[in-house]
Design an enzyme around this catalytic site. Structure first.
Site, mmCIF file in Angstrom:
data_model
loop_
_atom_site.group_PDB
_atom_site.id
_atom_site.type_symbol
_atom_site.label_atom_id
_atom_site.label_comp_id
_atom_site.label_asym_id
_atom_site.label_seq_id
_atom_site.Cartn_x
_atom_site.Cartn_y
_atom_site.Cartn_z
ATOM 1 N N PHE A 101 23.557 135.687 -71.871
ATOM 2 C CA PHE A 101 24.767 136.452 -71.558
ATOM 3 C C PHE A 101 24.453 137.945 -71.536
ATOM 4 O O PHE A 101 23.874 138.477 -72.490
ATOM 5 C CB PHE A 101 25.858 136.173 -72.595
ATOM 6 C CG PHE A 101 26.409 134.769 -72.543
ATOM 7 C CD1 PHE A 101 27.658 134.527 -72.000
ATOM 8 C CD2 PHE A 101 25.673 133.699 -73.025
ATOM 9 C CE1 PHE A 101 28.168 133.240 -71.939
ATOM 10 C CE2 PHE A 101 26.164 132.410 -72.972
ATOM 11 C CZ PHE A 101 27.417 132.175 -72.426
ATOM 12 N N ALA A 102 24.845 138.606 -70.436
ATOM 13 C CA ALA A 102 24.687 140.062 -70.309
ATOM 14 C C ALA A 102 26.043 140.650 -69.940
ATOM 15 O O ALA A 102 26.401 140.731 -68.764
ATOM 16 C CB ALA A 102 23.638 140.397 -69.256
ATOM 17 N N TYR A 106 25.179 145.347 -72.134
ATOM 18 C CA TYR A 106 23.997 144.502 -72.287
ATOM 19 C C TYR A 106 23.334 144.175 -70.951
ATOM 20 O O TYR A 106 22.252 143.580 -70.934
ATOM 21 C CB TYR A 106 24.366 143.219 -73.029
ATOM 22 C CG TYR A 106 24.383 143.404 -74.543
ATOM 23 C CD1 TYR A 106 23.337 142.933 -75.332
ATOM 24 C CD2 TYR A 106 25.439 144.056 -75.162
ATOM 25 C CE1 TYR A 106 23.345 143.116 -76.706
ATOM 26 C CE2 TYR A 106 25.459 144.240 -76.543
ATOM 27 C CZ TYR A 106 24.412 143.767 -77.309
ATOM 28 O OH TYR A 106 24.419 143.957 -78.668
ATOM 29 N N ASP A 191 19.387 135.063 -76.583
ATOM 30 C CA ASP A 191 19.974 136.388 -76.421
ATOM 31 C C ASP A 191 19.313 137.108 -75.250
ATOM 32 O O ASP A 191 18.127 136.905 -74.969
ATOM 33 C CB ASP A 191 19.793 137.213 -77.694
ATOM 34 C CG ASP A 191 20.815 136.860 -78.760
ATOM 35 O OD1 ASP A 191 21.730 136.071 -78.479
ATOM 36 O OD2 ASP A 191 20.679 137.382 -79.888
ATOM 37 N N ASP A 193 19.052 140.473 -75.154
ATOM 38 C CA ASP A 193 18.408 141.705 -75.628
ATOM 39 C C ASP A 193 17.117 141.388 -76.390
ATOM 40 O O ASP A 193 16.893 141.863 -77.511
ATOM 41 C CB ASP A 193 19.364 142.526 -76.489
ATOM 42 C CG ASP A 193 19.946 141.746 -77.647
ATOM 43 O OD1 ASP A 193 19.995 140.490 -77.576
ATOM 44 O OD2 ASP A 193 20.342 142.373 -78.646
ATOM 45 N N GLU A 283 27.076 132.371 -85.398
ATOM 46 C CA GLU A 283 25.871 132.033 -86.152
ATOM 47 C C GLU A 283 26.211 131.330 -87.455
ATOM 48 O O GLU A 283 25.476 130.434 -87.903
ATOM 49 C CB GLU A 283 25.047 133.292 -86.422
ATOM 50 C CG GLU A 283 23.684 133.016 -87.039
ATOM 51 C CD GLU A 283 22.810 134.250 -87.059
ATOM 52 O OE1 GLU A 283 22.027 134.432 -86.108
ATOM 53 O OE2 GLU A 283 22.937 135.046 -88.017
ATOM 54 N N ASP A 306 12.301 140.226 -85.525
ATOM 55 C CA ASP A 306 13.094 141.440 -85.403
ATOM 56 C C ASP A 306 12.177 142.648 -85.493
ATOM 57 O O ASP A 306 11.375 142.770 -86.420
ATOM 58 C CB ASP A 306 14.163 141.503 -86.503
ATOM 59 C CG ASP A 306 15.228 142.537 -86.199
ATOM 60 O OD1 ASP A 306 14.880 143.740 -86.131
ATOM 61 O OD2 ASP A 306 16.398 142.157 -86.010
#
Length: 332
Positions: A101-102, A106, A191, A193, A283, A306
C-alpha cells in the site's frame, strides 16, 4: 436347509455366467486413464547438483533457535541451500502475490520498493505485485523482470494513518475472495517503505508465515508490545505469547491469508464498535491470531530489519529493511 441350497445354487450360477460372459458393464468399476502429464509430474527429479553433505550431528547454526516448540522452522542465513530450493519450486510453477500500500506521502517509496523487489524478491519465479494507491498517476514507469507483473489498484484515502493501516486487512481479504484466489498460489503482505538488500527466495514459502520483529526478538514475553487490555479483541493474556510478529511482512497460502485477514479485521471492527483501538493497530490483531493459529514457518529478523537498530552478530545478513524517514512528516 433348503433355502441355503437355493442360495448356493444361485451363487454358482452367477459365477458361471461371469466366467462365460465377463463382468457386465453396469457393475464394472470405471478405470480412468492416467494422463502422461501426471506421470511426468510424479516421476520428475531434481537436476544433479554438487553441494556439501548434511550431517545430523553437525548443525549449520548453533547460535540461534532453528525450530519453534511447535516444529515450525525459523529461517536464518546458513540454514538452507537456495539452489536446491529453487530446483524444487520451479517444478511447481507457482505464482506468488505481494500486496503493498502506497497512500498519501508513502507514494515516494514506490520506486525504491519495486526496484529492489524486482531484483531480490523471488528472482526467477513468477510474482504478481498488487500496488494499492490513492495516486495511480504517481506510480513511476518501471521495467520489471519478465516473470514479474505489476497491478495498480486505486484505493480510498483515509484521514488518519491508523485507519489506513487497519483497513489493509479488509482490503486484502476482499481481493482474495473476489480475485486473487484465482490468480496466485501464495500471498504476502509487505510494507511499501522498505527496500530489499539481499535475495528473499522460496525459503519463505509455507502455509502460514510470520516474521519475528527485529525490535523484540530477544525480549521476554512480559516486555513485548502485545495488547494486554482484556476489553480489546487483540488482547493476549499476561503470561502468554511466543514471538512478537511484525505486520510489515507476513503471508502464506491464499486460503490461510484469507482466514488471517478476515479474522483480524473482524477484531478491528469489534474494537471500533466498543470504542477501542488496539495498541499497535492491525499488528496487535496479527499477533493475537498467530498466537492461537501457529505459523508453519517463521522468518528471522533478517527478513525485516529496522535501520535504527545496530545489527548484532547473529543477524548475518540484512535482507529487507525499513527506510529511514520522519514518521511525523510522512504520516500527517
Amino acid at each position: 436347509m433348503r433355502i441355503r441350497k437355493v442360495h448356493m445354487l444361485l451363487l454358482m450360477l452367477m459365477a458361471g455366467i461371469t466366467v462365460y460372459f465377463g463382468i457386465p458393464d453396469i457393475i464394472r468399476m470405471p478405470c480412468q486413464p492416467t494422463r502422461q502429464a501426471d506421470l511426468d509430474e510424479t516421476f520428475s527429479v531434481l537436476p544433479r547438483m554438487s553441494y556439501p553433505q548434511p550431517f545430523v550431528d553437525m548443525p549449520q547454526r548453533t547460535d540461534v533457535l532453528l525450530m519453534s516448540p511447535w516444529l515450525a522452522p525459523i529461517v536464518w542465513e546458513g540454514t538452507f541451500n537456495r539452489d536446491i530450493l529453487n530446483a524444487q519450486y520451479r517444478q511447481k510453477n507457482l505464482i506468488v502475490g505481494v500486496a503493498t500500500f502506497a497512500v498519501k506521502k508513502y507514494v515516494r517509496f514506490i520506486e525504491g520498493f519495486l526496484s529492489s523487489a524486482n531484483k531480490f524478491f523471488l528472482s526467477g519465479h513468477r510474482v504478481n505485485f498488487y500496488l494499492f494507491t490513492d495516486h495511480p498517476e504517481k506510480v513511476p514507469s518501471m521495467k520489471l523482470a519478465p516473470e514479474k507483473r505489476l497491478f495498480i489498484i486505486p484505493v480510498q484515502n483515509y484521514s488518519r494513518w491508523q485507519d489506513i493501516s487497519m483497513n489493509r486487512m479488509d482490503i486484502i481479504s476482499s481481493h482474495i475472495r473476489s480475485r486473487w484466489r484465482y490468480e496466485v498460489d501464495y500471498l504476502y503482505s509487505m510494507d511499501i517503505d522498505v527496500q530489499l538488500f539481499e535475495h528473499i527466495g522460496v525459503e519463505i514459502i509455507d502455509t502460514l508465515v510470520g516474521t519475528i520483529s527485529s525490535w523484540q526478538y530477544t525480549k521476554p514475553r512480559e516486555n513485548n508490545s502485545y495488547e494486554r487490555r482484556p476489553e480489546s479483541r487483540a488482547a493476549i493474556p499476561s503470561g502468554e505469547g511466543d514471538f512478537y510478529y511484525a505486520a510489515s511482512f507476513y503471508g502464506g497460502s491464499v486460503s490461510e491469508v484469507y482466514k488471517l485477514t478476515t479474522a483480524c479485521f473482524k477484531g478491528v471492527t469489534e474494537d471500533r464498535a466498543s470504542g477501542i483501538e488496539a495498541k499497535w493497530h492491525e499488528e496487535s490483531h496479527l499477533n493475537k491470531y498467530l498466537l492461537y493459529h501457529k505459523p508453519t514457518r517463521l522468518l528471522s529478523p533478517e527478513y525485516y530489519w529496522d535501520e535504527e537498530l545496530i545489527r548484532p552478530r547473529i543477524v548475518k545478513v540484512k535482507r529487507l529493511s525499513s527506510v529511514r524517514k520522519d514518521l511525523n512528516e510522512v504520516r500527517f
